[in-house]
Design an enzyme around this catalytic site. Structure first.
Site, short mmCIF file in Angstrom:
data_model
loop_
_atom_site.label_atom_id
_atom_site.label_comp_id
_atom_site.label_asym_id
_atom_site.label_seq_id
_atom_site.Cartn_x
_atom_site.Cartn_y
_atom_site.Cartn_z
N ASP A 1 -33.61 -104.26 -53.52
CA ASP A 1 -32.58 -104.70 -52.57
C ASP A 1 -33.01 -104.31 -51.16
OD1 ASP A 1 -28.97 -104.26 -52.36
OD2 ASP A 1 -30.25 -105.95 -51.88
N VAL B 1 -18.90 -96.82 -47.21
CA VAL B 1 -19.56 -95.63 -46.69
C VAL B 1 -18.75 -95.10 -45.50
CG1 VAL B 1 -21.69 -94.69 -45.77
CG2 VAL B 1 -21.78 -96.59 -47.37
N LYS C 1 -20.80 -92.05 -49.48
CA LYS C 1 -20.75 -93.38 -50.09
C LYS C 1 -19.82 -93.30 -51.30
CE LYS C 1 -23.73 -96.81 -52.21
NZ LYS C 1 -25.11 -97.21 -52.41
N GLY D 1 -20.22 -102.10 -48.74
CA GLY D 1 -21.24 -102.80 -49.51
C GLY D 1 -20.61 -103.42 -50.73
N SER D 2 -21.46 -104.00 -51.59
CA SER D 2 -20.90 -104.69 -52.74
C SER D 2 -20.20 -103.73 -53.69
CB SER D 2 -21.99 -105.46 -53.46
OG SER D 2 -23.15 -104.67 -53.56
#
Ligand code: NAG
Ligand code: NAG
Ligand code: NAG
Ligand code: NAG
Ligand code: NAG
Ligand code: NAG
Ligand code: NAG
Length: 696
Positions: free
Chosen positions: A630, A521, A535, A516-517
């Site tokens: 989000d 993960v 994560k 992800g940004s």
């Protein structure tokens, strides 16, 4: 919830659905012309086809046969041609969004006959308006729209002035976007009448004259954007009455005079942009009492005086730009306590004295520009600890001594150290070589400081930081294990970084579930055989630390069957991770888009119910409403029974009491999102307003 089903063109038989009321196919990959037939269905109330790949033009008789149409969303396509005046025959229209297409020509003046309009969004097209003349003025006629909440005209070449009649715009107006429209003239005083306005965007026009003092009357204002104009005169102190102001950008104008001392009244302020004006005098001391500021940009003005130690109070500051002013005196050592600071520029001033040792405490720093000052002394070796520092510039000072070699200094080149005659170091830095072995008394003292005092400071800071992290994460009764034996063990499971390392075979590619940004993960198997998702935050990414804190803040408080459960966290200075419930069926995005994946209607319905109930819980199930911010298929995970769990609270927001501000500001951060997700966010925010309404 929007389900992505098909692509291709819409068949014309759609027109046979005689009693259709809603047609919602947003966020798909439909192409070809929009189906004109749908505008012949007299029962239709909502047509939503945003974010597709439709091209061609609007039906010429678009509004003739849709007497019940209330909502028309066509934004985010590739439509062209003109907006025909027949749109005004759809007299029930309340929400018209045609933004982000390639429409051109005049905005039909008949649009002002749509008296029920609440939202008119035509941003990002190539539209113009009929030049003002004695009989007609486009903006004046917009005051017919008594229910208007949002007017979006940004990024269209309107080439006109704002007439004084905008004082008669609907008082319901909350959001006004007229930036990048070649607007000339001045800002009418009457703008202060828009007392419910929350966002005013007039940036990047050719507006001249003063900022009217009447802005002080817009008490609901949260975002004020006037940057990139030719505004002159002082910053009116009436601005200080805007207690909800969250972001103010008046940079790149010709404003002069002082920064008003009353700015400390703006207690909601997070972002302050005043750069590129002609502001003079000193920076008012009490500005630094706004301890929630995230960004302060004052560069390229004529600000003078020295910097107070109170800057150190703004503990959450992420960016401080004071470059190209006339600041003098020493750099306050307290700046070294700003642990969230990512970007610090003080270049091109008249600062003197040495670079504080305390800068070694700027653990988040990525960018440091101190060039073009009169700084003397050595470059503190403590800077070697700044492991995220990517840019350093101390050129054009009078620094001396050995350039540190460890940590980030291995990456810096000669351009970082230019024109400091006293510096010495490696030949590649184009400075003279250091004279080894010549013991200078001053150096010995310095060495002692480095050897004994610094480690003490370092350890103290580490302990303070650990305690801080611990207390921050612990507030509101959650308990997080921190890797320190002195802290009590809580009910959370305790897992060390080492165990996570083993669980994921050294965070190997093979265990990577996704990126992800803010990090990655991994799938991992704990020592007792439990399978988990881990994560790991990439702390080198700007904002990752904040994201961890945000997620920590949300996850410790909530519990719901449709939210991903947290097992524990692992957090120390260099490593931050969440250990989460593992979801064997991956994310919804995969199920919607991958070849070979298929969800039955019943499964889709259940997922929708799951997500809706997660949202209901977030918005209303907990004492503080939470906006996820989000929400997208990527962040909806499916367990082995295909029950959906909402994940990723990295940019979630907690709404405090009466904090309606965060709502709009959430919308204002849309720029950071994938465009396709804006729709879901809007849905979420609208849901939220809805809940707060019905529960009042
Ligand atoms: C949408 O249209 C654009 C431009 O014509 C094209 O680049 C893109 O691939 C299209 N996307 C889809 C999903 O068809
Ligand atoms: C819509 O209805 C009008 C009037 O009945 C007709 O002239 C027109 O051809 C129809 N348009 C489409 C696309 O079916
Ligand atoms: C559309 O509206 C205009 C102006 O109000 C009116 O003159 C015209 O008759 C309407 N057309 C139809 C087809 O309803
Ligand atoms: C915008 O419209 C004008 C005419 O109104 C045209 O000359 C120009 O090329 C258009 N620009 C774009 C980017 O489509
Ligand atoms: C605004 O409306 C009032 C009342 O209708 C009117 O008297 C005034 O002239 C209008 N203002 C402008 C600038 O048109
Ligand atoms: C600042 O806030 C105080 C207290 O709310 C108020 O009395 C004062 O008038 C405000 N000052 C300005 C310039 O708005
Ligand atoms: C540092 O600043 C000087 C002066 O502005 C500039 O010439 C030099 O290129 C900068 N160095 C780097 C690494 O950007």
């Amino acid at each position: 919830m929007v389900i992505h089903i098909v692509a291709g063109a819409i068949p014309s038989e759609i027109g046979n659905l005689e009693n259709l009321e809603m047609f919602n196919i947003g966020l798909n990959y439909f192409t070809g012309p929009i189906p004109f037939e749908i505008f012949n269905i007299s029962t239709i109330q909502r047509i939503a086809m945003p974010k597709n790949n439709f091209s061609g033009h609007l039906p010429p008789n678009i509004g003739f046969f849709v007497p019940n149409l209330e909502i028309l969303f066509l934004w985010g396509n590739q439509l062209s041609g003109t907006i025909t005046s027949s749109i005004s025959n759809a007299s029930q229209l309340a929400n018209l969004q045609l933004a982000s297409n390639s429409f051109s020509g005049l905005i039909p003046k008949e649009i002002c006959n749509l008296r029920l309009l609440q939202v008119l969004d035509l941003q990002d097209n190539n539209l113009t308006i009929e030049p003002s003349n004695p009989e007609f003025n486009f903006f004046s006629s917009l005051s017919n729209l008594r229910y208007l909440r949002l007017l979006g005209l940004s990024n269209n070449p309107l080439n006109d002035i704002l007439p004084s009649s905008i004082e008669n715009f609907s008082t319901s107006l909350q959001e006004l976007y007229i930036d990048n429209c070649n607007i000339r003239g001045s800002i009418p005083r009457g703008i202060g009448n828009l007392r419910n306005l929350m966002n005013l965007s007039l940036e990047n026009n050719e507006l001249a004259g003063p900022i009217p003092t009447t802005v002080g009357r817009m008490h609901m204002l949260q975002g004020l954007f006037l940057d990139g104009n030719r505004l002159e005169g002082p910053i009116p102190s009436y601005l200080c009455q805007l207690k909800s102001l969250f972001i103010i950008d008046i940079s790149a104008n010709k404003l002069s005079g002082d920064i008003p001392t009353c700015m400390d009244n703006l207690t909601s302020l997070r972002y302050l942009y005043l750069a590129g004006n002609k502001l003079s005098s000193t920076v008012p001391l009490n500005l630094w009492s706004l301890t929630n500021l995230l960004v302060v940009s004052l560069s390229s003005n004529y600000l003078s005086g020295s910097l107070p130690f109170e800057i150190g109070n703004v503990k959450v500051l992420m960016k401080l730009d004071l470059s190209s002013n006339l600041l003098s005196g020493q750099i306050p050592t307290t700046i070294g306590g700003l642990k969230d600071l990512v970007n610090l520029s003080m270049s091109n001033n008249q600062l003197e004295g040495s670079i504080p040792e305390s800068f070694g405490g700027l653990v988040s720093l990525e960018f440091l520009d101190l060039s073009k000052n009169n700084l003397s002394g050595e470059i503190p070796k403590s800077l070697e600890a700044l492991s995220y520092l990517k840019y350093l510039n101390v050129s054009f000072n009078i620094l001396q001594g050995k350039i540190p070699v460890g940590g980030p200094f291995v990456h810096f080149s000669a351009a970082s150290f230019m024109s400091n005659d006293g510096l010495c170091g490696a030949p590649r830095l184009q400075v003279s070589p250091c004279k080894e072995g010549v013991s200078q008394p001053k150096k010995v003292v310095a060495a002692h400081i480095l050897k004994y005092v610094l480690p003490t400071i370092g350890v103290t800071m580490l302990v303070i930081a650990l305690v801080l992290v611990w207390t921050r994460c612990r507030k509101r009764n959650a308990k997080l294990p921190v890797e320190s034996n002195s802290l009590p063990l809580a009910t959370w499971r305790r897992i060390s970084q080492q165990e996570l390392f083993q669980a994921t075979q050294g965070f190997s590619e093979g265990n990577l579930l996704g990126k992800g940004s803010f990090g990655s993960v991994y799938q991992g198997t704990l020592l007792d055989g439990m399978i988990v998702a881990i994560k790991v935050f990439n702390l080198e990414v700007e904002g990752a630390l904040k994201s961890f804190d945000a997620e920590c803040g949300v996850l410790r408080n909530i519990r719901h069957r449709n939210l991903v459960k947290i097992i524990t966290t692992c957090s120390n200075m260099e490593f931050k991770a969440f250990v989460l419930e593992y979801m064997p069926n991956g994310n919804l995005e995969k199920w919607l888009y991958s070849q070979g994946s298929y969800l039955s209607i019943l499964q889709r319905l259940n997922i929708m119910k799951d997500v809706a109930s997660a949202l209901e819980y977030l918005h209303y199930g907990y004492s503080t409403p939470i906006i996820h911010c989000d929400l997208k298929p990527n962040n909806i995970l499916l367990d082995e029974d295909m029950v959906a769990h909402v994940a990723d609270f990295g940019i979630a927001k907690l709404l405090g009491d009466g904090d309606s501000m965060v709502q709009t500001m959430t919308l204002a951060t849309i720029g950071y999102m994938a465009p396709g997700d804006v729709f879901l966010l809007q849905l979420e925010v609208e849901c939220l307003s809805f809940y707060s309404c019905i529960h009042k």
